[in-house]
Design a protein around this motif. Structure first.
Motif, PDB file in Angstrom:
ATOM      1  N   LYS A  57       0.830  -1.212   0.000  1.00 35.65           N
ATOM      2  CA  LYS A  57       0.000   0.000   0.000  1.00 35.65           C
ATOM      3  C   LYS A  57       0.862   1.259   0.000  1.00 35.65           C
ATOM      4  CE  LYS A  57      -4.324  -1.468   2.209  1.00 35.65           C
ATOM      5  NZ  LYS A  57      -5.176  -1.290   3.405  1.00 35.65           N
ATOM      6  N   SER A  58       1.978   1.217   0.709  1.00 36.48           N
ATOM      7  CA  SER A  58       2.837   2.390   0.812  1.00 36.48           C
ATOM      8  C   SER A  58       3.452   2.774  -0.529  1.00 36.48           C
ATOM      9  CB  SER A  58       3.941   2.139   1.836  1.00 36.48           C
ATOM     10  OG  SER A  58       4.834   1.129   1.382  1.00 36.48           O
ATOM     11  N   LYS A  59       3.434   1.849  -1.503  1.00 38.55           N
ATOM     12  CA  LYS A  59       4.005   2.119  -2.817  1.00 38.55           C
ATOM     13  C   LYS A  59       2.969   2.645  -3.811  1.00 38.55           C
ATOM     14  CE  LYS A  59       8.151   0.405  -1.907  1.00 38.55           C
ATOM     15  NZ  LYS A  59       9.377   1.221  -1.965  1.00 38.55           N
ATOM     16  N   ILE A  67      -4.203  -1.964 -11.370  1.00 42.25           N
ATOM     17  CA  ILE A  67      -3.754  -3.356 -11.370  1.00 42.25           C
ATOM     18  C   ILE A  67      -2.460  -3.380 -10.577  1.00 42.25           C
ATOM     19  CG2 ILE A  67      -3.033  -5.325 -12.769  1.00 42.25           C
ATOM     20  CD1 ILE A  67      -4.296  -3.876 -15.165  1.00 42.25           C
ATOM     21  N   VAL A  68      -2.367  -4.279  -9.613  1.00 39.86           N
ATOM     22  CA  VAL A  68      -1.122  -4.456  -8.873  1.00 39.86           C
ATOM     23  C   VAL A  68      -0.507  -5.775  -9.317  1.00 39.86           C
ATOM     24  CG1 VAL A  68      -0.026  -4.622  -6.622  1.00 39.86           C
ATOM     25  CG2 VAL A  68      -2.017  -3.128  -6.933  1.00 39.86           C
ATOM     26  N   PHE A  69       0.685  -5.677  -9.867  1.00 42.17           N
ATOM     27  CA  PHE A  69       1.380  -6.807 -10.472  1.00 42.17           C
ATOM     28  C   PHE A  69       2.662  -7.025  -9.685  1.00 42.17           C
ATOM     29  CE2 PHE A  69       3.555  -9.021 -13.980  1.00 42.17           C
ATOM     30  CZ  PHE A  69       2.519  -9.766 -14.503  1.00 42.17           C
ATOM     31  N   THR A 143      -8.136   6.763 -16.706  1.00 41.93           N
ATOM     32  CA  THR A 143      -6.749   6.316 -16.723  1.00 41.93           C
ATOM     33  C   THR A 143      -6.601   4.946 -16.070  1.00 41.93           C
ATOM     34  OG1 THR A 143      -5.944   8.598 -16.653  1.00 41.93           O
ATOM     35  CG2 THR A 143      -4.406   6.880 -15.975  1.00 41.93           C
ATOM     36  N   LEU A 144      -5.847   4.069 -16.726  1.00 47.21           N
ATOM     37  CA  LEU A 144      -5.501   2.765 -16.164  1.00 47.21           C
ATOM     38  C   LEU A 144      -4.153   2.892 -15.460  1.00 47.21           C
ATOM     39  CD1 LEU A 144      -5.917  -0.318 -15.906  1.00 47.21           C
ATOM     40  CD2 LEU A 144      -4.692  -0.548 -18.086  1.00 47.21           C
ATOM     41  N   LYS A 145      -4.108   2.515 -14.169  1.00 41.27           N
ATOM     42  CA  LYS A 145      -2.868   2.602 -13.399  1.00 41.27           C
ATOM     43  C   LYS A 145      -2.345   1.191 -13.149  1.00 41.27           C
ATOM     44  CE  LYS A 145      -5.424   6.377 -11.757  1.00 41.27           C
ATOM     45  NZ  LYS A 145      -6.725   6.588 -11.090  1.00 41.27           N
ATOM     46  N   VAL A 146      -1.106   0.957 -13.528  1.00 43.37           N
ATOM     47  CA  VAL A 146      -0.487  -0.356 -13.397  1.00 43.37           C
ATOM     48  C   VAL A 146       0.751  -0.232 -12.515  1.00 43.37           C
ATOM     49  CG1 VAL A 146       0.581  -2.283 -14.614  1.00 43.37           C
ATOM     50  CG2 VAL A 146      -1.311  -1.040 -15.683  1.00 43.37           C
ATOM     51  N   TYR A 147       0.784  -1.005 -11.436  1.00 46.39           N
ATOM     52  CA  TYR A 147       1.926  -1.039 -10.530  1.00 46.39           C
ATOM     53  C   TYR A 147       2.645  -2.362 -10.716  1.00 46.39           C
ATOM     54  CZ  TYR A 147      -0.113   3.045  -8.269  1.00 46.39           C
ATOM     55  OH  TYR A 147      -0.618   4.295  -8.024  1.00 46.39           O
ATOM     56  N   ILE A 148       3.895  -2.295 -11.165  1.00 46.12           N
ATOM     57  CA  ILE A 148       4.706  -3.493 -11.347  1.00 46.12           C
ATOM     58  C   ILE A 148       5.761  -3.510 -10.247  1.00 46.12           C
ATOM     59  CG2 ILE A 148       6.263  -4.724 -12.895  1.00 46.12           C
ATOM     60  CD1 ILE A 148       4.724  -3.503 -15.224  1.00 46.12           C
ATOM     61  N   LEU A 149       5.587  -4.447  -9.314  1.00 48.66           N
ATOM     62  CA  LEU A 149       6.412  -4.495  -8.113  1.00 48.66           C
ATOM     63  C   LEU A 149       7.279  -5.752  -8.112  1.00 48.66           C
ATOM     64  CD1 LEU A 149       3.602  -3.628  -5.515  1.00 48.66           C
ATOM     65  CD2 LEU A 149       5.006  -2.033  -6.836  1.00 48.66           C
TER      66      LEU A 149
END
Length: 404
Positions: A57-59, A67-69, A143-149
């Motif tokens: 969550k902090s990121k 989408i959280v990947f 807007t589509l937000k994609v988080y690649i972690l």
């Protein structure tokens, strides 16, 4: 450990080819010193979660339409009904569901041999894959937000496919949860009369070594705008290559580059005109401080017969330290007469006239410098509609400027 025999056999083909490949030659920089070959990846399947851990969550800057990947898995989604028409698939989804569309694209990618060792390393160690497809005539306003972690070494590929007459804005975040090796490639196809705004904010952690390659292919009357913020705390090689393959195609590569501490950031941008009446702009705004080294190459290439094309580039870099180093090289390679082309580069300290003016209005020197530098953010900020993401981006720059 998750395995698939066909997938592994394709990667083995790349592993054999790896023995004959070389790193790109970039000035006097010794690429071997970055130890990109030390990457060690594995396929680990994870389940989706209903609630994200606090560490993740902090990121995240905005929880709407995301989408959280993580480590090759889609672990969390929060998309409204406007995104129902978009296809979003991970490597594990494709393997589990025998998705022939995605598996065929992945197979084609892995069968292609490349002379660049960094690209071959990505294919050899690939353990993370994301496919995003916007169907024909679909215009997505939100807007589509994609988080690649990544919490472990990642060799990742994102494939984005915008079909004819479609539109999308995507904000992509690359984040590392600890120090890792990160090898990332995205391939973006913008088909006839489609439009893509691709905003990327790279914030990989200290001691993370990264190769980030983004390739765009723009067809007839289509538009691709890259707005890329490279804010990594580790050594990074970034390669952006846009091919204007359609008549009246349009592309921009807007880059905000921040290099600090003792990090090396290498940024290579290539805008290639392969169709008549194509238009391409490269716009680099860089900030260097501490003992950082920023190396920027920009190439505008107009091939023979691509008449009526326009290739422009500009680079402006502010150096905030006597110990920092900058190397900026704008190139124009023109094989056609009936074109418009130009380039320029400027490297220096904060503008003294602007600084004096702001200080005469009562600002302290550091605050005045920050205000001037924040003007460099415009190429990216004007494309970000999310106030949360915009604020977070500004705060990241502010923290980097404030760190001694």
């Amino acid at each position: 450990m998750y395995k698939d025999s066909q997938f592994e056999s394709l990667k083995n083909k790349q592993s054999i080819h790896l023995e004959t490949t070389q790193y790109p030659r970039i000035g006097k920089i010794k690429m071997e010193n970055f130890a990109f070959d030390n990457i060690k990846t594995s396929l680990v399947k994870e389940d989706k979660v209903s609630e994200l851990p606090d560490e993740i969550k902090s990121k995240i800057d905005d929880f709407e339409n995301i989408i959280v990947f993580k480590d090759g898995n889609i672990i969390y989604t929060n998309l409204n009904e406007n995104f129902n028409s978009i296809k979003i698939t991970s490597l594990f989804d494709a393997l589990d569901n025998n998705d022939q569309e995605v598996l065929s694209l992945l197979e084609e990618h892995l069968q292609t041999l490349d002379d660049d060792r960094l690209v071959t390393l990505n294919k050899t160690h690939l353990n993370s894959f994301l496919y995003i497809k916007v169907p024909r005539n679909q215009i997505i306003k939100e807007t589509l937000k994609v988080y690649i972690l990544g919490s472990r070494d990642l060799a990742h590929m994102t494939l984005i496919n915008l079909e004819t007459n479609s539109e999308l804005t995507i904000v992509e975040h690359l984040e590392s949860l600890q120090s890792i090796r990160f090898n990332y490639i995205s391939e973006t196809y913008v088909k006839d009369n489609a439009k893509l705004n691709y905003i990327a904010i790279d914030r990989l952690s200290d001691n993370t070594t990264a190769f980030i390659g983004r390739n765009g292919y723009v067809q007839n009357d289509a538009s691709l705008v890259y707005a890329l913020g490279q804010l990594n705390d580790g050594n990074t090689l970034s390669k952006n290559h846009i091919k204007l393959i359609g008549r009246n195609s349009y592309a921009e590569s807007r880059n905000v580059l921040f290099t600090d501490k003792d990090n090396t950031h290498i940024v290579l941008i290539n805008m290639e005109h392969l169709a008549p009446y194509s238009v391409g702009f490269i716009n680099n705004h860089g900030i260097v401080k501490d003992k950082g080294y920023l190396f920027v190459d920009g190439v505008g290439k107009i091939h023979r017969g691509m008449n009526g094309s326009n290739s422009q580039q500009s680079t402006s870099i502010i150096n905030l330290s006597d110990e920092a180093r900058v190397n900026a090289n704008p190139y124009l390679l023109i094989d056609e007469y009936d074109v418009n082309a130009g380039h320029g580069a400027a490297i220096g300290k904060v503008n003294e006239d602007q600084l004096y003016y702001l200080m005469s209005r009562g600002l302290y020197k550091r605050d005045a410098e920050k205000l001037i530098i924040f003007g460099f953010l415009t190429p990216i900020l004007e494309l970000i509609t999310s106030e949360n993401i915009k604020t977070s981006f500004i705060n990241t720059i502010d923290k980097k400027l404030s760190d001694d």
